[in-house]
Design a protein around this motif. Structure first.
Motif, PDB file in Angstrom:
ATOM      1  N   ASP A  83       0.848  -1.188   0.000  1.00  0.00           N
ATOM      2  CA  ASP A  83       0.000   0.000   0.000  1.00  0.00           C
ATOM      3  C   ASP A  83       0.884   1.238   0.000  1.00  0.00           C
ATOM      4  OD1 ASP A  83      -2.671   1.420   0.943  1.00  0.00           O
ATOM      5  OD2 ASP A  83      -1.052   2.140   2.214  1.00  0.00           O
TER       6      ASP A  83
ATOM      7  N   THR B  11      -0.552   4.646   0.633  1.00  0.00           N
ATOM      8  CA  THR B  11      -1.084   5.691   1.501  1.00  0.00           C
ATOM      9  C   THR B  11      -0.405   5.715   2.876  1.00  0.00           C
ATOM     10  OG1 THR B  11      -3.165   5.346   0.372  1.00  0.00           O
ATOM     11  CG2 THR B  11      -3.229   6.661   2.359  1.00  0.00           C
TER      12      THR B  11
ATOM     13  N   ILE C 272       1.533   8.935   4.567  1.00  0.00           N
ATOM     14  CA  ILE C 272       1.134   9.569   5.832  1.00  0.00           C
ATOM     15  C   ILE C 272       2.330   9.606   6.780  1.00  0.00           C
ATOM     16  CG2 ILE C 272      -0.348   9.408   7.864  1.00  0.00           C
ATOM     17  CD1 ILE C 272      -2.370   7.940   6.145  1.00  0.00           C
TER      18      ILE C 272
ATOM     19  N   GLU D 102      -2.584  12.243  -2.996  1.00  0.00           N
ATOM     20  CA  GLU D 102      -3.024  12.376  -1.612  1.00  0.00           C
ATOM     21  C   GLU D 102      -2.911  13.853  -1.259  1.00  0.00           C
ATOM     22  OE1 GLU D 102      -4.085   9.617  -0.228  1.00  0.00           O
ATOM     23  OE2 GLU D 102      -2.922   8.014  -1.202  1.00  0.00           O
TER      24      GLU D 102
ATOM     25  N   ILE E  14      -2.973  16.005   2.112  1.00  0.00           N
ATOM     26  CA  ILE E  14      -2.911  15.771   3.553  1.00  0.00           C
ATOM     27  C   ILE E  14      -2.712  17.086   4.285  1.00  0.00           C
ATOM     28  CG2 ILE E  14      -1.499  14.687   5.362  1.00  0.00           C
ATOM     29  CD1 ILE E  14      -0.957  12.418   3.404  1.00  0.00           C
TER      30      ILE E  14
ATOM     31  N   TYR F 256     -12.073   5.383   7.005  1.00  0.00           N
ATOM     32  CA  TYR F 256     -12.677   6.446   6.207  1.00  0.00           C
ATOM     33  C   TYR F 256     -13.832   7.073   6.976  1.00  0.00           C
ATOM     34  CZ  TYR F 256      -9.970   4.695   2.314  1.00  0.00           C
ATOM     35  OH  TYR F 256      -8.945   4.317   1.512  1.00  0.00           O
TER      36      TYR F 256
ATOM     37  N   GLY G 261     -11.064   5.856  -3.788  1.00  0.00           N
ATOM     38  CA  GLY G 261     -10.526   6.913  -2.947  1.00  0.00           C
ATOM     39  C   GLY G 261     -11.496   7.379  -1.891  1.00  0.00           C
TER      40      GLY G 261
ATOM     41  N   TYR H  75      -9.880  10.096   4.657  1.00  0.00           N
ATOM     42  CA  TYR H  75      -9.537   9.141   5.710  1.00  0.00           C
ATOM     43  C   TYR H  75      -8.965   9.796   6.960  1.00  0.00           C
ATOM     44  CZ  TYR H  75      -5.229   9.538   2.966  1.00  0.00           C
ATOM     45  OH  TYR H  75      -4.156  10.019   2.275  1.00  0.00           O
TER      46      TYR H  75
ATOM     47  N   GLY I  31      -7.682  11.369  -0.743  1.00  0.00           N
ATOM     48  CA  GLY I  31      -6.862  10.959  -1.891  1.00  0.00           C
ATOM     49  C   GLY I  31      -7.501   9.824  -2.653  1.00  0.00           C
TER      50      GLY I  31
ATOM     51  N   ALA J  47      -6.465   6.323  -5.583  1.00  0.00           N
ATOM     52  CA  ALA J  47      -5.487   5.541  -6.332  1.00  0.00           C
ATOM     53  C   ALA J  47      -6.158   5.016  -7.590  1.00  0.00           C
ATOM     54  CB  ALA J  47      -4.989   4.384  -5.487  1.00  0.00           C
TER      55      ALA J  47
END
Lengths: 209, 366
Positions: B67, B69, B73, B111, B113, B257, B276, B279, B294, B296
């Motif tokens: 993954d 994400t 983060i 993403e 953030i 989420y 997406g 989250y 975000g 993908a």
């Protein structure tokens, strides 16, 4: 063009009759031949006969937009599809059966013979019962008689086969019936056609009640 | 550049990169490996739980990224008022649902953030639509709001088992079994009907929001619906308004989420190619104060899109022999290439090569 996967056999024929009533007829399907694909250009529909346990694969992979599959297959393979309607036909139940004198005293691993490995595993896992799965492809009923397994997990329709082999239902796991399923992506691009089929089928199921 | 040379997924990588750059997203390059620990703590967030692990030279347990994400983060700064926008193009390793074997999946995505506002959600969602539009104009995006779903389930019951089962039925649009399940758990008629209206809610955003108005009665769901309404008003002004639908069958894990979630489809590909959402809950679980949104895109699926197949592998098959003068071979190849004709020089005719024309350079030699 709406692609429909029908399960080969009696259930499939009954389901086709429902599609016909819904306005998606395809007369060539009734010709007695070995063809597997039938198309009606005018109604923009194409039917194909596939092995009942394969319907969910055709639908999940998008070769068919919609199809009709038994709940047993959906539970066993958990395909990523929409289950839009219970057609209320092909009714039976998934059950645990064993010899008439069988008593599970919970002291040792339970031997379970079945075609439906995942359903059996999930059922016993929910009861924290340790089991030994024996995957068979047919004639499941003889497993307890020969001592191959303690119980079987299988589809029970009338119970005649069980009775004739001196077995009886110990518990019902889940009721089974035929379901109208749809591919998730097709649903977005053929929404109207699929919703039409669902609406008409729903009305037919209701009127059969 | 000759467009025919690039495959669908390669074309997408280039066009999407320039699209994200236009909106101020910066490239984010990460290592192929990540400490396994990161995934253990957020196991449910992963699409599949299985991860390829190995020990590195000093004994640490590492994993091939399943993954992107989580890694992003981990590597962003958590400061009030700051917002980071990144895009990436990475390979991830997951167990594929249909084959139950590990697969390398090419993924691209963005993403955003930090201090997330309505505009950011709109920007990410519309960039999702623009991305799909770059690949094929025949696309669809389904939007849902986890806040609406969560608050309606929360007021119906506090039984976690029920909530889990009903969520999975909602994702299947399975209204007959949802009805049965509500009856089994003795859910009040009023709440049952609310849940069922979510199962069947599908269509034009504005229409569905209108239908959900009476359903969203409590504070939380009203707030979520308000968010959807504001987003809808913005999307109405875009060229994609007919392609974005509201559909509560788009369900992502509520433990991660919290807001808008969405899924994108391309006509001709049997599964979703874009996924997406917002989250913030995942951010909190990872000790962050800010929010994030975000998506993908699974580029390897683009292989299934029909592209024009060429009839030939090469235009000219040039056959030369031992006796051929190498300089004249070079010259003759160059003269073809200058004319834009692709040529394969061989000593004999290859078994599987499809060619338009065959030329013998050295007649006597053959």
């Amino acid at each position: 063009m709406l692609n429909v996967a029908l399960p080969k056999g009696r259930l499939g024929e009954k389901v086709y009759a429902m599609f016909e009533k819904a306005g998606y007829e395809c007369p060539s399907i009734k010709e007695n031949n070995r063809k597997l694909i039938f198309e009606n250009e005018e109604k923009q529909v194409r039917y194909f006969w596939v092995k009942p346990s394969d319907v969910s694969i055709y639908v999940e992979r998008g070769a068919a937009d919609i199809g009709v599959a038994g709940k047993d297959i959906l539970l066993e393979y958990s395909p990523d599809i929409y289950e839009l309607l219970d057609l209320d036909m092909g009714k039976c139940r998934m059950a645990v059966a064993g010899k008439k004198d069988f008593y599970d005293d919970n002291t040792r691993t339970l031997k379970v013979a079945t075609k439906f490995v995942n359903i059996a595993k999930n059922h016993y896992a929910s009861k924290c019962r340790d089991i030994d799965i024996i995957k068979l492809n047919g004639s499941i009923e003889i497993a307890p008689i020969l001592g191959l397994s303690d119980v079987i997990v299988d589809i029970v329709e009338t119970g005649t086969t069980l009775k004739e082999n001196d077995l009886e239902v110990i518990e019902t796991i889940v009721p089974i019936s035929a379901r109208l399923i749809a591919n998730k992506s097709s649903f977005k691009f053929k929404t109207k056609e699929i919703e039409n089929v669902v609406e008409s089928m729903k009305a037919q199921v209701k009127s059969n009640d | 550049m000759d467009n025919k040379v690039l495959k669908n997924e390669e074309k997408a990588v280039f066009t999407l990169r320039s699209l994200y750059k236009k909106y101020g997203y910066l490239p984010f390059k990460m290592s192929k490996f990540e400490e396994y620990d990161l995934y253990v703590r957020n196991k449910d967030f992963l699409v599949s739980e299985r991860v390829i692990t190995f020990n590195d030279t000093n004994g640490r347990l590492l994993a091939l990224k399943p993954d992107v994400t989580l890694s992003i983060i981990k590597n962003t700064v958590d400061e009030a008022g700051c917002k980071q926008k990144v895009y990436y193009n990475e390979n991830v390793y997951r167990v594929s649902g249909s084959t139950h074997e590990f697969k390398e999946i090419m993924q691209t995505g963005i993403e955003c953030i930090g201090d997330i506002a309505l505009y950011d959600i709109y920007e990410v969602l519309s960039l999702g639509a623009m991305s799909l539009n770059e690949i094929s104009s025949d696309f669809a995006i389904d939007v849902s709001h986890m806040g609406v779903l969560k608050s309606i389930l929360d007021e119906a019951s506090d039984n976690e088992v029920f909530k889990k089962e009903i969520t999975s039925l909602i994702s299947e649009k399975n209204s007959h079994e949802a009805t049965a399940l509500c009856e089994k758990y003795q859910i009040e008629e009023k709440y049952k009907n609310k849940i069922l209206s979510l199962v069947t809610a599908y269509g034009n955003m504005a229409d569905v929001i209108k239908k959900l108005d009476p359903v969203c009665e409590n504070e939380q769901s009203k707030k979520a619906l308000c968010e959807l309404r504001a987003l809808c008003a913005l999307l109405e002004k875009t060229e994609f308004k007919d392609k974005i639908k509201l559909d509560f069958s788009v369900v992502n894990d509520m433990n991660y989420y919290n807001g808008i979630v969405f899924k994108g489809f391309l006509n001709g590909i049997s599964e979703g190619v874009l996924s997406g959402g917002q989250y913030d809950t995942l951010m909190q679980r990872m000790g962050r104060k800010s929010g994030a949104v975000g998506f993908a895109i699974y580029l390897d699926l683009l292989e299934y899109l029909q592209s024009t197949k060429s009839e030939y592998d090469v235009d000219v098959l040039l056959i030369y022999s031992e006796k051929t003068d190498t300089l004249s071979l070079v010259n003759s190849i160059n003269s073809y290439i200058e004319k834009g004709i692709c040529v394969s020089a061989q000593k004999s005719i290859p078994a599987k090569l499809r060619y338009k024309k065959i030329v013998y350079l050295d007649k006597e030699g053959c």
